[in-house]
Write a protein that holds these residues in place. Structure first.
Motif, mmCIF file in Angstrom:
data_model
loop_
_atom_site.group_PDB
_atom_site.id
_atom_site.type_symbol
_atom_site.label_atom_id
_atom_site.label_comp_id
_atom_site.label_asym_id
_atom_site.label_seq_id
_atom_site.Cartn_x
_atom_site.Cartn_y
_atom_site.Cartn_z
ATOM 1 N N GLU A 22 24.640 59.778 -5.099
ATOM 2 C CA GLU A 22 23.177 59.720 -5.243
ATOM 3 C C GLU A 22 22.678 58.275 -5.178
ATOM 4 O O GLU A 22 21.637 58.000 -4.581
ATOM 5 C CB GLU A 22 22.728 60.389 -6.553
ATOM 6 N N VAL A 23 23.415 57.343 -5.791
ATOM 7 C CA VAL A 23 23.052 55.924 -5.710
ATOM 8 C C VAL A 23 23.125 55.457 -4.260
ATOM 9 O O VAL A 23 22.244 54.741 -3.783
ATOM 10 C CB VAL A 23 23.969 55.058 -6.615
ATOM 11 N N GLY A 24 24.163 55.891 -3.556
ATOM 12 C CA GLY A 24 24.320 55.512 -2.152
ATOM 13 C C GLY A 24 23.190 56.014 -1.265
ATOM 14 O O GLY A 24 22.871 55.397 -0.244
ATOM 15 N N ARG A 25 22.579 57.103 -1.659
ATOM 16 C CA ARG A 25 21.460 57.683 -0.894
ATOM 17 C C ARG A 25 20.124 57.024 -1.237
ATOM 18 O O ARG A 25 19.141 57.227 -0.536
ATOM 19 C CB ARG A 25 21.336 59.176 -1.184
ATOM 20 N N SER A 26 20.086 56.275 -2.319
ATOM 21 C CA SER A 26 18.840 55.681 -2.789
ATOM 22 C C SER A 26 18.587 54.323 -2.134
ATOM 23 O O SER A 26 19.399 53.405 -2.269
ATOM 24 C CB SER A 26 18.889 55.504 -4.312
ATOM 25 N N SER A 27 17.451 54.200 -1.495
ATOM 26 C CA SER A 27 17.100 52.910 -0.886
ATOM 27 C C SER A 27 16.768 51.868 -1.955
ATOM 28 O O SER A 27 16.857 50.673 -1.705
ATOM 29 C CB SER A 27 15.919 53.079 0.076
ATOM 30 N N VAL A 28 16.424 52.318 -3.153
ATOM 31 C CA VAL A 28 16.071 51.404 -4.247
ATOM 32 C C VAL A 28 17.314 50.951 -5.013
ATOM 33 O O VAL A 28 17.454 49.779 -5.367
ATOM 34 C CB VAL A 28 15.070 52.078 -5.216
ATOM 35 N N LEU A 29 18.241 51.880 -5.272
ATOM 36 C CA LEU A 29 19.368 51.597 -6.160
ATOM 37 C C LEU A 29 20.648 51.170 -5.443
ATOM 38 O O LEU A 29 21.527 50.569 -6.061
ATOM 39 C CB LEU A 29 19.675 52.829 -7.013
ATOM 40 N N HIS A 30 20.765 51.490 -4.164
ATOM 41 C CA HIS A 30 21.988 51.184 -3.415
ATOM 42 C C HIS A 30 22.315 49.690 -3.523
ATOM 43 O O HIS A 30 21.487 48.840 -3.247
ATOM 44 C CB HIS A 30 21.836 51.592 -1.940
ATOM 45 N N GLY A 31 23.519 49.407 -3.977
ATOM 46 C CA GLY A 31 23.956 48.028 -4.130
ATOM 47 C C GLY A 31 23.625 47.416 -5.485
ATOM 48 O O GLY A 31 24.033 46.293 -5.762
#
Length: 163
Positions: free
Chosen positions: A25-34
Motif C-alpha cells: 500500500e505504501v508502494g502504491r501511494s504517491s505521497v508515502l512511497h519512499g
C-alpha cells in the motif's frame, strides 16, 4: 522517514501478512512511497520460523509474497527503531508496554489506530488469530488487515501532505 512495526504473537501469520500488505500500500501511494519503512515481529516468536502455508497462500492471492519472511522476536532495538508500533491484539499492546515502557506512546492496535482509538482500546479492537484455521479464515484475516491498513494509509497521506 517514518518507521512502522507490525506485531502479532508468532510473526508467522498476521504481522507477516500485514507487513507485506502495508509495504504494498505504501508502494502504491504517491505521497508515502519512499517515506515509510515497514517491518514486523512477534511478542513470542520462534526466530527464523517460516510463515504458515495458509498465510503465504492468502497473500499470494492478493498478488503479494511472504515466502522469504522469517519470524523475529520484538526486541529493544526494533522497538526503538519504530516510530509507530501497531499490534494485532490489545494484549500485545500491554506486552510491549511491559517489555519497553518507553514505547507506550507509540504503541496501538492496528484496528484501533485505524479507528482513531489510541493506546490500549480493549479487546474489541483485535484482529483474530487465524493460526491453525483453514484458508478461508486466513483470507478473511488478510482482507481485514488490508481494510485497516488502507484506512491508516489515508490518515498518513493527510499527515504527510501537511509536512
Amino acid at each position: 522517514m517514518k518507521n512502522i512495526l507490525l506485531v502479532c504473537t508468532g510473526n508467522t501469520c498476521r504481522s507477516a501478512m500485514a507487513e507485506a500488505i502495508f509495504d504494498d500500500e505504501v508502494g502504491r501511494s504517491s505521497v508515502l512511497h519512499g517515506f515509510i519503512e515497514v517491518d514486523s515481529a512477534g511478542t513470542f516468536a520462534c526466530e527464523d520460523a517460516e510463515p504458515t502455508p495458509n498465510a503465504v497462500e492468502a497473500v499470494e492471492e492478493m498478488g503479494l509474497s511472504i515466502e522469504k519472511h522469517k519470524a523475529k522476536q520484538i526486541d529493544k532495538e526494533l522497538a526503538d527503531w519504530a516510530d509507530l508500533i501497531l499490534t494485532m491484539e490489545a494484549a500485545q499492546v500491554e506486552q510491549i508496554e511491559a517489555m519497553f515502557p518507553e514505547a507506550e506512546p507509540k504503541t496501538h492496535t492496528l484496528k484501533g489506530y485505524a479507528a482513531g482509538e489510541l493506546g490500549y482500546p480493549g479487546p474489541g479492537y483485535d484482529v483474530s488469530d487465524p493460526y491453525g484455521e483453514d484458508l478461508d479464515v486466513y483470507r478473511e484475516c488478510a482482507r481485514q488487515i488490508q481494510h485497516y491498513i488502507q484506512q491508516i494509509i489515508a490518515k498518513l497521506e493527510k499527515e504527510f501532505s501537511f509536512q
